[in-house]
Design a protein around this motif. Structure first.
Motif, PDB file in Angstrom:
ATOM      1  N   TRP A  88      -8.851  -5.509  -0.615  1.00 46.47           N
ATOM      2  CA  TRP A  88      -7.714  -5.388   0.293  1.00 46.47           C
ATOM      3  C   TRP A  88      -6.403  -5.161  -0.460  1.00 46.47           C
ATOM      4  O   TRP A  88      -5.565  -4.367  -0.021  1.00 46.47           O
ATOM      5  CB  TRP A  88      -7.579  -6.630   1.177  1.00 46.47           C
ATOM      6  CG  TRP A  88      -6.285  -6.627   1.937  1.00 46.47           C
ATOM      7  CD1 TRP A  88      -5.161  -7.333   1.650  1.00 46.47           C
ATOM      8  CD2 TRP A  88      -5.974  -5.822   3.069  1.00 46.47           C
ATOM      9  NE1 TRP A  88      -4.172  -7.028   2.537  1.00 46.47           N
ATOM     10  CE2 TRP A  88      -4.628  -6.099   3.424  1.00 46.47           C
ATOM     11  CE3 TRP A  88      -6.688  -4.900   3.825  1.00 46.47           C
ATOM     12  CZ2 TRP A  88      -4.004  -5.489   4.499  1.00 46.47           C
ATOM     13  CZ3 TRP A  88      -6.067  -4.283   4.907  1.00 46.47           C
ATOM     14  CH2 TRP A  88      -4.742  -4.577   5.237  1.00 46.47           C
ATOM     15  N   ALA A  89      -6.210  -5.828  -1.582  1.00 48.88           N
ATOM     16  CA  ALA A  89      -4.968  -5.701  -2.343  1.00 48.88           C
ATOM     17  C   ALA A  89      -4.753  -4.257  -2.789  1.00 48.88           C
ATOM     18  O   ALA A  89      -3.624  -3.750  -2.761  1.00 48.88           O
ATOM     19  CB  ALA A  89      -4.989  -6.641  -3.548  1.00 48.88           C
ATOM     20  N   TYR A  90      -5.825  -3.597  -3.201  1.00 50.71           N
ATOM     21  CA  TYR A  90      -5.709  -2.188  -3.603  1.00 50.71           C
ATOM     22  C   TYR A  90      -5.327  -1.322  -2.404  1.00 50.71           C
ATOM     23  O   TYR A  90      -4.443  -0.473  -2.491  1.00 50.71           O
ATOM     24  CB  TYR A  90      -7.022  -1.700  -4.197  1.00 50.71           C
ATOM     25  CG  TYR A  90      -7.003  -0.226  -4.530  1.00 50.71           C
ATOM     26  CD1 TYR A  90      -6.352   0.247  -5.665  1.00 50.71           C
ATOM     27  CD2 TYR A  90      -7.617   0.697  -3.693  1.00 50.71           C
ATOM     28  CE1 TYR A  90      -6.314   1.594  -5.965  1.00 50.71           C
ATOM     29  CE2 TYR A  90      -7.588   2.052  -3.981  1.00 50.71           C
ATOM     30  CZ  TYR A  90      -6.932   2.491  -5.116  1.00 50.71           C
ATOM     31  OH  TYR A  90      -6.893   3.831  -5.397  1.00 50.71           O
ATOM     32  N   PHE A  91      -6.000  -1.537  -1.297  1.00 51.06           N
ATOM     33  CA  PHE A  91      -5.720  -0.793  -0.074  1.00 51.06           C
ATOM     34  C   PHE A  91      -4.268  -0.967   0.346  1.00 51.06           C
ATOM     35  O   PHE A  91      -3.566   0.000   0.661  1.00 51.06           O
ATOM     36  CB  PHE A  91      -6.651  -1.278   1.041  1.00 51.06           C
ATOM     37  CG  PHE A  91      -6.456  -0.600   2.368  1.00 51.06           C
ATOM     38  CD1 PHE A  91      -7.027   0.639   2.628  1.00 51.06           C
ATOM     39  CD2 PHE A  91      -5.713  -1.214   3.369  1.00 51.06           C
ATOM     40  CE1 PHE A  91      -6.849   1.260   3.854  1.00 51.06           C
ATOM     41  CE2 PHE A  91      -5.537  -0.601   4.599  1.00 51.06           C
ATOM     42  CZ  PHE A  91      -6.101   0.641   4.841  1.00 51.06           C
ATOM     43  N   ALA A  92      -3.773  -2.204   0.330  1.00 50.37           N
ATOM     44  CA  ALA A  92      -2.402  -2.501   0.746  1.00 50.37           C
ATOM     45  C   ALA A  92      -1.390  -1.858  -0.197  1.00 50.37           C
ATOM     46  O   ALA A  92      -0.351  -1.354   0.237  1.00 50.37           O
ATOM     47  CB  ALA A  92      -2.192  -4.015   0.800  1.00 50.37           C
ATOM     48  N   PHE A  93      -1.689  -1.863  -1.501  1.00 49.23           N
ATOM     49  CA  PHE A  93      -0.775  -1.256  -2.474  1.00 49.23           C
ATOM     50  C   PHE A  93      -0.625   0.239  -2.209  1.00 49.23           C
ATOM     51  O   PHE A  93       0.497   0.768  -2.202  1.00 49.23           O
ATOM     52  CB  PHE A  93      -1.288  -1.483  -3.895  1.00 49.23           C
ATOM     53  CG  PHE A  93      -0.462  -0.790  -4.950  1.00 49.23           C
ATOM     54  CD1 PHE A  93       0.654  -1.418  -5.478  1.00 49.23           C
ATOM     55  CD2 PHE A  93      -0.785   0.481  -5.390  1.00 49.23           C
ATOM     56  CE1 PHE A  93       1.438  -0.789  -6.439  1.00 49.23           C
ATOM     57  CE2 PHE A  93      -0.012   1.124  -6.354  1.00 49.23           C
ATOM     58  CZ  PHE A  93       1.102   0.493  -6.871  1.00 49.23           C
ATOM     59  N   VAL A  94      -1.731   0.937  -2.015  1.00 47.15           N
ATOM     60  CA  VAL A  94      -1.671   2.386  -1.786  1.00 47.15           C
ATOM     61  C   VAL A  94      -0.920   2.690  -0.496  1.00 47.15           C
ATOM     62  O   VAL A  94      -0.137   3.647  -0.437  1.00 47.15           O
ATOM     63  CB  VAL A  94      -3.091   2.982  -1.755  1.00 47.15           C
ATOM     64  CG1 VAL A  94      -3.046   4.474  -1.410  1.00 47.15           C
ATOM     65  CG2 VAL A  94      -3.779   2.790  -3.103  1.00 47.15           C
ATOM     66  N   LEU A  95      -1.124   1.884   0.545  1.00 46.92           N
ATOM     67  CA  LEU A  95      -0.388   2.085   1.794  1.00 46.92           C
ATOM     68  C   LEU A  95       1.111   1.948   1.576  1.00 46.92           C
ATOM     69  O   LEU A  95       1.896   2.794   2.016  1.00 46.92           O
ATOM     70  CB  LEU A  95      -0.844   1.069   2.845  1.00 46.92           C
ATOM     71  CG  LEU A  95      -1.752   1.601   3.956  1.00 46.92           C
ATOM     72  CD1 LEU A  95      -3.060   2.096   3.344  1.00 46.92           C
ATOM     73  CD2 LEU A  95      -2.017   0.522   4.991  1.00 46.92           C
ATOM     74  N   ASN A  96       1.505   0.889   0.905  1.00 47.35           N
ATOM     75  CA  ASN A  96       2.931   0.649   0.670  1.00 47.35           C
ATOM     76  C   ASN A  96       3.577   1.752  -0.158  1.00 47.35           C
ATOM     77  O   ASN A  96       4.700   2.184   0.124  1.00 47.35           O
ATOM     78  CB  ASN A  96       3.123  -0.696  -0.041  1.00 47.35           C
ATOM     79  CG  ASN A  96       3.139  -1.867   0.917  1.00 47.35           C
ATOM     80  OD1 ASN A  96       3.738  -1.807   1.985  1.00 47.35           O
ATOM     81  ND2 ASN A  96       2.461  -2.943   0.548  1.00 47.35           N
ATOM     82  N   GLN A  97       2.858   2.215  -1.182  1.00 50.89           N
ATOM     83  CA  GLN A  97       3.421   3.204  -2.084  1.00 50.89           C
ATOM     84  C   GLN A  97       3.361   4.622  -1.525  1.00 50.89           C
ATOM     85  O   GLN A  97       4.287   5.413  -1.718  1.00 50.89           O
ATOM     86  CB  GLN A  97       2.693   3.152  -3.428  1.00 50.89           C
ATOM     87  CG  GLN A  97       2.865   1.846  -4.173  1.00 50.89           C
ATOM     88  CD  GLN A  97       4.315   1.587  -4.551  1.00 50.89           C
ATOM     89  OE1 GLN A  97       5.006   2.467  -5.060  1.00 50.89           O
ATOM     90  NE2 GLN A  97       4.782   0.369  -4.305  1.00 50.89           N
ATOM     91  N   SER A  98       2.290   4.955  -0.839  1.00 52.73           N
ATOM     92  CA  SER A  98       2.113   6.320  -0.342  1.00 52.73           C
ATOM     93  C   SER A  98       3.051   6.649   0.806  1.00 52.73           C
ATOM     94  O   SER A  98       3.481   7.806   0.956  1.00 52.73           O
ATOM     95  CB  SER A  98       0.663   6.530   0.113  1.00 52.73           C
ATOM     96  OG  SER A  98      -0.225   6.412  -0.960  1.00 52.73           O
ATOM     97  N   GLY A  99       3.362   5.646   1.623  1.00 52.33           N
ATOM     98  CA  GLY A  99       4.199   5.895   2.794  1.00 52.33           C
ATOM     99  C   GLY A  99       5.508   6.580   2.465  1.00 52.33           C
ATOM    100  O   GLY A  99       5.925   7.525   3.150  1.00 52.33           O
ATOM    101  N   ASN A 100       6.169   6.122   1.413  1.00 56.07           N
ATOM    102  CA  ASN A 100       7.471   6.686   1.030  1.00 56.07           C
ATOM    103  C   ASN A 100       7.394   7.585  -0.205  1.00 56.07           C
ATOM    104  O   ASN A 100       8.421   7.938  -0.782  1.00 56.07           O
ATOM    105  CB  ASN A 100       8.474   5.555   0.751  1.00 56.07           C
ATOM    106  CG  ASN A 100       8.795   4.766   2.001  1.00 56.07           C
ATOM    107  OD1 ASN A 100       8.945   5.324   3.086  1.00 56.07           O
ATOM    108  ND2 ASN A 100       8.890   3.453   1.856  1.00 56.07           N
ATOM    109  N   SER A 101       6.173   7.942  -0.609  1.00 62.73           N
ATOM    110  CA  SER A 101       6.012   8.666  -1.873  1.00 62.73           C
ATOM    111  C   SER A 101       6.655  10.051  -1.847  1.00 62.73           C
ATOM    112  O   SER A 101       7.316  10.450  -2.817  1.00 62.73           O
ATOM    113  CB  SER A 101       4.527   8.791  -2.225  1.00 62.73           C
ATOM    114  OG  SER A 101       3.826   9.516  -1.223  1.00 62.73           O
ATOM    115  N   ILE A 102       6.482  10.796  -0.768  1.00 56.12           N
ATOM    116  CA  ILE A 102       7.056  12.147  -0.696  1.00 56.12           C
ATOM    117  C   ILE A 102       8.579  12.082  -0.587  1.00 56.12           C
ATOM    118  O   ILE A 102       9.296  12.833  -1.246  1.00 56.12           O
ATOM    119  CB  ILE A 102       6.482  12.924   0.501  1.00 56.12           C
ATOM    120  CG1 ILE A 102       4.952  12.985   0.418  1.00 56.12           C
ATOM    121  CG2 ILE A 102       7.068  14.331   0.544  1.00 56.12           C
ATOM    122  CD1 ILE A 102       4.426  13.738  -0.768  1.00 56.12           C
TER     123      ILE A 102
END
Length: 275
Positions: A88-102
């Motif tokens: 879950w921690a990996y999943f949550a990290f990617v969500l948090n980072q990808s949302g504003n990545s662009i």
């Protein structure tokens, strides 16, 4: 602002594998930069990747392991919880980072051409470092508590891959949606917080199946990580065999991943104009 287009095909955007491989150097540069920035000027550095899951595990152990005393099938609660928390921690990290990545890379997006998919993909690599640390933490706890890995451990690589695909599927969707609808910058933290308790991390999935009507269980497994965490724990500890509902999560992951690539490609054509 005038854009410099580096592409022989008149700037036509593509998501094919050959193009991504062509820009692999940029991919690794972005991932390495993000990793350095994340732990730059910190006293503990990479040790933070251990502290964060350890703190959450402590809270879960006190609340669910001691106060509520959930049924873990004879597995010590810290080991039971970390088996689900690591995925879950990996999943949550990617969500948090990808949302504003662009949006965070908008100056680069406006000036030069490259496959924009490289940006959210690089976030997934950065998160994988923490994922490995969490897996090592789980291995240490298993040694401390004398828990022997299940024979199902041979399936662990599959569930690790499924965790990565699930995180990328939702992360790519969010990175594309956030460009058009900035509200998603505020939605993502809520999704992560809600998902922590709507995923069988602190408790076994069988509790949900036994206590809710069938229609509610089906809705519960529309959370893509519900089946992944259940399978992750089963492969490591051998407790609670995969339920038939877990395949709802697996099917949804495939649908989300394919649709995310198509939607991202559609938005990518106008990304430099609306970012």
């Amino acid at each position: 602002m005038q854009r410099t287009v580096v592409d022989a095909g008149k700037g036509k955007l593509s998501l094919n594998l050959r193009e991504l491989l062509h820009y692999r150097d940029l991919f690794w540069v972005l991932a390495y930069r993000d990793l350095r920035v994340r732990y730059a000027q910190t006293f503990l550095g990479l040790f933070w990747a251990f502290i964060q899951p350890a703190a959450t595990l402590l809270i879960f152990t006190v609340v669910f392991g001691m106060a509520v005393q959930v049924d873990t099938g004879g597995i010590p609660y810290p080991v039971f919880a970390i088996a689900g928390m690591s995925a879950w921690a990996y999943f949550a990290f990617v969500l948090n980072q990808s949302g504003n990545s662009i949006i965070g890379a908008q100056e680069m997006v406006k000036k030069i051409y490259f496959p924009r998919l490289v940006i959210p993909l690089s976030k997934a690599v950065v998160g994988f470092v923490d994922f490995v640390v969490a897996l090592l933490f789980m291995a240490v706890l298993m040694l401390i508590y004398g828990v022997t890995p299940s024979v199902n451990i041979v399936y662990l690589p599959f569930f690790i891959l499924l965790t990565i695909i699930s995180a990328l599927a939702v992360g790519i969707w969010l990175s594309a949606l956030t460009i058009r609808y900035r509200d998603f910058q505020h939605v993502v933290p809520f999704l992560v917080q809600f998902g922590l308790y709507a995923t069988p991390i602190a408790y076994p999935a069988k509790t949900i199946i036994a206590s809710l009507p069938e229609w509610a269980v089906v809705l519960y497994y529309l959370n893509p990580m519900a089946g992944v965490v259940e399978g992750f724990r089963w492969s490591v500890l051998g407790v609670d065999a995969l339920s038939v509902y877990s395949y709802i999560s697996f099917g949804l992951i495939a649908l989300l991943f394919v649709s995310a690539l198509f939607y991202f490609r559609k938005v990518e054509r106008v990304m430099a104009d609306i970012v």
